[in-house]
Design an enzyme around this catalytic site. Sequence first.
Site, PDB file in Angstrom:
ATOM      1  CB  SER A 167      -9.877   8.145   1.175  1.00  0.00           C
ATOM      2  OG  SER A 167      -8.733   7.660   0.508  1.00  0.00           O
TER       3      SER A 167
ATOM      4  CB  SER B 189      -4.591  -3.277   2.079  1.00  0.00           C
ATOM      5  OG  SER B 189      -3.756  -4.249   1.496  1.00  0.00           O
TER       6      SER B 189
ATOM      7  CD  GLU C 148      -3.200  -0.709   2.045  1.00  0.00           C
ATOM      8  OE1 GLU C 148      -4.196  -0.087   1.659  1.00  0.00           O
ATOM      9  OE2 GLU C 148      -3.056  -1.118   3.199  1.00  0.00           O
TER      10      GLU C 148
ATOM     11  CD  GLU D 212     -10.523  -4.676   8.296  1.00  0.00           C
ATOM     12  OE1 GLU D 212      -9.539  -5.264   8.765  1.00  0.00           O
ATOM     13  OE2 GLU D 212     -10.620  -4.368   7.097  1.00  0.00           O
TER      14      GLU D 212
ATOM     15  CG  ASN E 166      -9.580  -0.026   8.278  1.00  0.00           C
ATOM     16  OD1 ASN E 166      -8.821  -0.855   7.827  1.00  0.00           O
ATOM     17  ND2 ASN E 166     -10.896  -0.096   8.102  1.00  0.00           N
TER      18      ASN E 166
ATOM     19  CG  ASP F 116     -14.288  -1.349   7.129  1.00  0.00           C
ATOM     20  OD1 ASP F 116     -14.527  -0.125   7.074  1.00  0.00           O
ATOM     21  OD2 ASP F 116     -13.251  -1.859   6.667  1.00  0.00           O
TER      22      ASP F 116
END
Length: 327
Positions: free
Chosen positions: A302, A166, A16, A291, A293, A277
Site C-alpha cells: 500500500s 474505494s 473492501e 479527497e 482517506n 489524493d
Amino acid sequence: MTTKNIALCAGGYTGEYEVSLNSAKNIAANLDPAKYKVYTVLINRDSWFYDGEDGKINIDKNDFSLTIKGDKVKFDFAFITVHGTPGEDGKLQGYFDMMGIPYNTCDATTSAITMNKAYTKTIVHGIHGLNAARSMQLHRKDAHDVATIAANLKFPLFIKPNNGGSSVGMSKVHNIAGLPEALKKAFDEDDQVLVEEFIKGREFSRGIARLKGKITVLPATEIITFKEFFDYEAKYTAGASEEITPADLRPELSDKIAEILTEIYLRLNCKGMVRIDFILLEDTLDFYFIEVNTTPGQSAASLIPQQVRAAGMSVMDFYGDLIEGAF
C-alpha cells in the site's frame, strides 16, 4: 515493561473487506511484540469476534472485551483498519469514545465529514494554493436533470458516489448521452452523488501523520494509470497502474504541497495518519484537491507503507508512534 493489549479491528461492511484483512495482516506483522499483544478483531454486520487458537470468540460489545479460557481481556487501544463503514465514517470511533478506548484514526466528527466528498471540499475551500474541481452534489430524492448538469459543468465529467471509500461506482462521461447510465451506477452505491469536472494532470497521493507530536508529511507517490482513470479495478489489478514512490517532484514544489496538506490536516482536525489524493495540472502545476482517506490501506504494497520506507523510517516504528501518540 507491561505490554498493551491492542484490538486490531478489520473487516467492515463493504466490498473492501478483503483489502482490510490484508491491511490487518501487515499491521500485525509490524507491531512490536515486546510492547503490544495484538488481537485481530473482525467486524461483521452480524458479529464482532476474535479468531484465536481456540476458534472464534465473540466480543462483548457492552465493554468491548473478550473472555478467553475464563480470563477477561480488556483493550488498551483499538487500531482501526476498516475501510469504508463502520471504521472510516465515524461509527466505530463514536463507539470507542463511549467505551473510553483510544484509537489511531481521526475522531468521529472528522471521520464522518471526510467520508462525504462534497462537505470536505466545502471545509478546505479557501486554503491558500488549494483548488478544487467545479462540481454538483445530487441527492437520490431530487430530480436529476441532465440538461442542468450539462449547462453548469464542462465535459468530461467524473460521476462518483459521494460517500464511497474505494472508487466503486465511478464513471467518466464525455457527453450528455452518457450521464443517465453513469448516474444510475453511482446511485446504486450511495444516496448522494458528486458530479465534477475532470481535471487533467498528474495524480498523486501523500500520507501525513502526527508523529511524536509533530505533523510529518511523507514522500509523495505518483499514480500513473493505464486505464482512463484510477478506479477500483486500476487500484487492485496488477499491472493496471504504476506507483512511483518517491514521486519526481522539485523540492520547492514538494515543500509547497506539504504546506497545503498540513493546512488540510489542521483544518479538518485530523488525527493519526491520513492520505490525501491530489492532482497537479500539467501546464501550471496548480494543486487540485481530490479527497482525504482517513483509514488508508496498509498492506505491505500500500501507498503509506511505501512512503514510510521511502522516508527512511521503519514501518514498525511508524505504527508504534501512532499508538503512543494517541495516548
